[in-house]
Design a protein around this motif. Structure first.
Motif, PDB file in Angstrom:
ATOM      1  N   ARG A 291     -10.180  11.632  10.873  1.00  0.00           N
ATOM      2  CA  ARG A 291     -10.632  10.287  10.520  1.00  0.00           C
ATOM      3  C   ARG A 291     -10.775  10.196   9.015  1.00  0.00           C
ATOM      4  NH1 ARG A 291     -11.821   7.472  15.133  1.00  0.00           N
ATOM      5  NH2 ARG A 291     -12.614   5.793  13.853  1.00  0.00           N
ATOM      6  N   GLY A 292     -10.303   9.090   8.471  1.00  0.00           N
ATOM      7  CA  GLY A 292     -10.302   8.924   7.018  1.00  0.00           C
ATOM      8  C   GLY A 292     -11.067   7.697   6.571  1.00  0.00           C
ATOM      9  N   ARG A 293     -11.589   7.798   5.360  1.00  0.00           N
ATOM     10  CA  ARG A 293     -12.207   6.636   4.707  1.00  0.00           C
ATOM     11  C   ARG A 293     -11.634   6.521   3.300  1.00  0.00           C
ATOM     12  NH1 ARG A 293     -18.584   6.250   6.478  1.00  0.00           N
ATOM     13  NH2 ARG A 293     -18.262   7.309   8.468  1.00  0.00           N
ATOM     14  N   ILE A 294     -11.442   5.316   2.886  1.00  0.00           N
ATOM     15  CA  ILE A 294     -10.937   5.095   1.532  1.00  0.00           C
ATOM     16  C   ILE A 294     -12.127   5.174   0.581  1.00  0.00           C
ATOM     17  CG2 ILE A 294      -9.643   3.553   0.014  1.00  0.00           C
ATOM     18  CD1 ILE A 294      -8.116   4.588   2.568  1.00  0.00           C
ATOM     19  N   LYS A 295     -12.107   6.194  -0.266  1.00  0.00           N
ATOM     20  CA  LYS A 295     -13.237   6.419  -1.167  1.00  0.00           C
ATOM     21  C   LYS A 295     -13.041   5.663  -2.474  1.00  0.00           C
ATOM     22  CE  LYS A 295     -15.473  10.357  -3.507  1.00  0.00           C
ATOM     23  NZ  LYS A 295     -15.339  11.801  -3.772  1.00  0.00           N
ATOM     24  N   GLU A 296     -11.806   5.559  -2.897  1.00  0.00           N
ATOM     25  CA  GLU A 296     -11.525   4.932  -4.195  1.00  0.00           C
ATOM     26  C   GLU A 296     -10.082   4.454  -4.186  1.00  0.00           C
ATOM     27  OE1 GLU A 296     -12.216   7.643  -7.500  1.00  0.00           O
ATOM     28  OE2 GLU A 296     -10.890   6.431  -8.756  1.00  0.00           O
ATOM     29  N   MET A 297      -9.862   3.331  -4.839  1.00  0.00           N
ATOM     30  CA  MET A 297      -8.496   2.798  -4.941  1.00  0.00           C
ATOM     31  C   MET A 297      -8.391   2.186  -6.320  1.00  0.00           C
ATOM     32  SD  MET A 297      -6.626   0.431  -2.116  1.00  0.00           S
ATOM     33  CE  MET A 297      -4.835   0.327  -2.219  1.00  0.00           C
ATOM     34  N   LYS A 298      -7.494   2.714  -7.125  1.00  0.00           N
ATOM     35  CA  LYS A 298      -7.427   2.255  -8.522  1.00  0.00           C
ATOM     36  C   LYS A 298      -5.992   2.417  -8.999  1.00  0.00           C
ATOM     37  CE  LYS A 298      -9.917   2.860 -12.864  1.00  0.00           C
ATOM     38  NZ  LYS A 298     -10.867   3.698 -13.609  1.00  0.00           N
ATOM     39  N   GLY A 299      -5.374   1.300  -9.296  1.00  0.00           N
ATOM     40  CA  GLY A 299      -3.978   1.363  -9.735  1.00  0.00           C
ATOM     41  C   GLY A 299      -3.126   2.008  -8.658  1.00  0.00           C
ATOM     42  N   ARG A 300      -2.367   3.015  -9.035  1.00  0.00           N
ATOM     43  CA  ARG A 300      -1.466   3.675  -8.071  1.00  0.00           C
ATOM     44  C   ARG A 300      -2.173   4.775  -7.292  1.00  0.00           C
ATOM     45  NH1 ARG A 300       3.878   2.416  -9.394  1.00  0.00           N
ATOM     46  NH2 ARG A 300       4.721   4.226  -8.307  1.00  0.00           N
ATOM     47  N   LYS A 301      -3.453   5.003  -7.573  1.00  0.00           N
ATOM     48  CA  LYS A 301      -4.165   6.141  -6.985  1.00  0.00           C
ATOM     49  C   LYS A 301      -5.118   5.708  -5.871  1.00  0.00           C
ATOM     50  CE  LYS A 301      -7.788   8.322  -8.908  1.00  0.00           C
ATOM     51  NZ  LYS A 301      -8.609   9.161  -9.817  1.00  0.00           N
ATOM     52  N   VAL A 302      -5.117   6.467  -4.791  1.00  0.00           N
ATOM     53  CA  VAL A 302      -6.070   6.236  -3.703  1.00  0.00           C
ATOM     54  C   VAL A 302      -6.703   7.583  -3.350  1.00  0.00           C
ATOM     55  CG1 VAL A 302      -6.402   5.387  -1.354  1.00  0.00           C
ATOM     56  CG2 VAL A 302      -4.611   4.379  -2.780  1.00  0.00           C
ATOM     57  N   VAL A 303      -8.024   7.609  -3.270  1.00  0.00           N
ATOM     58  CA  VAL A 303      -8.725   8.820  -2.854  1.00  0.00           C
ATOM     59  C   VAL A 303      -9.215   8.618  -1.422  1.00  0.00           C
ATOM     60  CG1 VAL A 303     -10.587  10.438  -3.364  1.00  0.00           C
ATOM     61  CG2 VAL A 303      -9.434   9.228  -5.236  1.00  0.00           C
ATOM     62  N   VAL A 304      -8.851   9.548  -0.564  1.00  0.00           N
ATOM     63  CA  VAL A 304      -9.182   9.440   0.861  1.00  0.00           C
ATOM     64  C   VAL A 304     -10.041  10.638   1.268  1.00  0.00           C
ATOM     65  CG1 VAL A 304      -8.228   9.316   3.206  1.00  0.00           C
ATOM     66  CG2 VAL A 304      -6.966   8.287   1.289  1.00  0.00           C
TER      67      VAL A 304
ATOM     68  N   GLY B 212      -3.991  11.696   4.682  1.00  0.00           N
ATOM     69  CA  GLY B 212      -4.388  11.139   3.386  1.00  0.00           C
ATOM     70  C   GLY B 212      -3.342  10.195   2.810  1.00  0.00           C
ATOM     71  N   THR B 213      -2.100  10.633   2.800  1.00  0.00           N
ATOM     72  CA  THR B 213      -1.064   9.743   2.239  1.00  0.00           C
ATOM     73  C   THR B 213      -0.831   8.537   3.158  1.00  0.00           C
ATOM     74  OG1 THR B 213       0.629  11.207   3.179  1.00  0.00           O
ATOM     75  CG2 THR B 213       0.093  11.520   0.862  1.00  0.00           C
ATOM     76  N   GLY B 214      -0.925   8.766   4.460  1.00  0.00           N
ATOM     77  CA  GLY B 214      -0.779   7.638   5.391  1.00  0.00           C
ATOM     78  C   GLY B 214      -1.918   6.633   5.230  1.00  0.00           C
ATOM     79  N   SER B 215      -3.126   7.142   5.056  1.00  0.00           N
ATOM     80  CA  SER B 215      -4.284   6.251   4.866  1.00  0.00           C
ATOM     81  C   SER B 215      -4.156   5.469   3.568  1.00  0.00           C
ATOM     82  CB  SER B 215      -5.576   7.075   4.841  1.00  0.00           C
ATOM     83  OG  SER B 215      -5.783   7.722   6.082  1.00  0.00           O
ATOM     84  N   ALA B 216      -3.625   6.129   2.551  1.00  0.00           N
ATOM     85  CA  ALA B 216      -3.427   5.436   1.268  1.00  0.00           C
ATOM     86  C   ALA B 216      -2.454   4.277   1.437  1.00  0.00           C
ATOM     87  CB  ALA B 216      -2.909   6.422   0.218  1.00  0.00           C
ATOM     88  N   ALA B 217      -1.380   4.523   2.188  1.00  0.00           N
ATOM     89  CA  ALA B 217      -0.410   3.450   2.414  1.00  0.00           C
ATOM     90  C   ALA B 217      -1.034   2.323   3.237  1.00  0.00           C
ATOM     91  CB  ALA B 217       0.830   4.013   3.119  1.00  0.00           C
ATOM     92  N   ALA B 218      -1.827   2.700   4.226  1.00  0.00           N
ATOM     93  CA  ALA B 218      -2.513   1.683   5.042  1.00  0.00           C
ATOM     94  C   ALA B 218      -3.462   0.858   4.175  1.00  0.00           C
ATOM     95  CB  ALA B 218      -3.274   2.366   6.189  1.00  0.00           C
ATOM     96  N   ALA B 219      -4.145   1.543   3.248  1.00  0.00           N
ATOM     97  CA  ALA B 219      -5.077   0.848   2.352  1.00  0.00           C
ATOM     98  C   ALA B 219      -4.333  -0.109   1.421  1.00  0.00           C
ATOM     99  CB  ALA B 219      -5.873   1.869   1.543  1.00  0.00           C
ATOM    100  N   ALA B 220      -3.140   0.296   1.018  1.00  0.00           N
ATOM    101  CA  ALA B 220      -2.350  -0.571   0.137  1.00  0.00           C
ATOM    102  C   ALA B 220      -1.924  -1.841   0.870  1.00  0.00           C
ATOM    103  CB  ALA B 220      -1.130   0.183  -0.384  1.00  0.00           C
ATOM    104  N   TYR B 221      -1.527  -1.701   2.129  1.00  0.00           N
ATOM    105  CA  TYR B 221      -1.247  -2.900   2.937  1.00  0.00           C
ATOM    106  C   TYR B 221      -2.468  -3.819   2.943  1.00  0.00           C
ATOM    107  CZ  TYR B 221       3.103  -1.752   5.617  1.00  0.00           C
ATOM    108  OH  TYR B 221       4.392  -1.509   6.024  1.00  0.00           O
ATOM    109  N   ARG B 222      -3.609  -3.233   3.278  1.00  0.00           N
ATOM    110  CA  ARG B 222      -4.815  -4.045   3.447  1.00  0.00           C
ATOM    111  C   ARG B 222      -5.238  -4.708   2.135  1.00  0.00           C
ATOM    112  NH1 ARG B 222      -9.869  -2.070   7.224  1.00  0.00           N
ATOM    113  NH2 ARG B 222      -8.341  -2.513   8.847  1.00  0.00           N
ATOM    114  N   ALA B 223      -5.082  -3.968   1.035  1.00  0.00           N
ATOM    115  CA  ALA B 223      -5.470  -4.517  -0.270  1.00  0.00           C
ATOM    116  C   ALA B 223      -4.634  -5.740  -0.636  1.00  0.00           C
ATOM    117  CB  ALA B 223      -5.319  -3.438  -1.348  1.00  0.00           C
TER     118      ALA B 223
END
Lengths: 164, 164
Positions: free
Chosen positions: B115-128, B69-80
């Motif tokens: 396997r993870g999916r990014i459900k929500e990304m808002k400000g500093r928060k990411v839900v995986v 989850g935390t790794g996916s959040a970081a990956a999502a932040a790169y992509r964003a």
């Protein structure tokens, strides 16, 4: 009579859990006791159970809540039948769901206490609320839905290859 | 270019996590990769990561979901930010909450895929959202609320005593 740990009364075939199995030499060997109407497990994380430096790994905290939840459920089942822990075999619960809210970082290097309360008990299901305490502060809260182990799981206990 | 693991780009001071820190020799050294629009982490539990014989310890499954989850959040932040993983330093996320539903016992002795999916990304928060797969079957589902690490946590990174 001092309180006894419920995990000490799991059947040998069901006492291998990495978190709380007394027969798993690689694991944490967590022990759940009654303390009045609450249950308690204590554990001091090892230096390598780190998240970011100075703080305990969240997965370990989840593991403590998990095993304390199933242990508390078994303790509650004893009590519901009017038995002391250790009066007859311990029922074995497994986790249906685990939730942990990390309220603040948990400091590494101090003993942790996990305290549980039985929130609900219905049929084979027990819901346990837990809080993780470090240096007198609650750093995480959790909830475990534990279910008494279905009989067909036990078939696997003959699978000796899976053992450590 | 093959996908790169986000944990390989955590700053050295933040790469000690028992679950996914590349510098923690005692830990799992989990690696999170993009695979299309999903993220993936693979891990084969060791024989002592047992729950009841034949099945994987639930606390380990929680740990996999947590770090994925935390790794996916970081990956999502790169992509964003329009960056590939490894283009510049990885942001470091911590877990605010973890939930795991254990749908069926997870067999021990086979590689697991989370396997993870990014459900929500808002400000500093990411839900995986995550699912744990063994032998092609989903055995657990999880959700991690990850939050970008507050600056004041980093003060602890000078606490060398806490390191393994």
């Amino acid at each position: 009579m001092p309180e006894r740990a419920v995990q000490d009364f799991y059947a040998d075939d069901l006492a291998w859990c990495y978190g709380c199995g007394r027969l798993n030499q690689e694991g944490f060997q967590l022990k759940t006791f009654w303390d009045g109407d609450e249950t308690v497990t204590r554990f001091t994380p090892r230096p390598y159970h780190i998240a970011i430096p100075g703080y305990v790994y969240g997965g370990l905290i989840g593991s403590l809540v998990d095993c304390h939840g199933t242990g508390s459920a078994a303790a509650a089942a004893y009590r519901a039948e009017g038995r002391q822990v250790g009066e007859g075999p311990a029922p074995r619960y497994v986790t249906a769901s685990l939730r942990v809210d990390y309220l603040k970082p948990t400091p590494l290097g101090v003993p942790l206490e996990v305290r549980g309360r039985i929130k609900e008990m219905k049929g084979r299901k027990v819901v346990v609320e837990a809080r993780v305490i470090a240096d007198g502060e609650v750093t995480a809260r959790g909830e475990v839905v534990a279910v008494q182990m279905p009989e067909h799981f036990a078939g696997k206990t003959t699978n000796r290859e899976a053992r450590p």
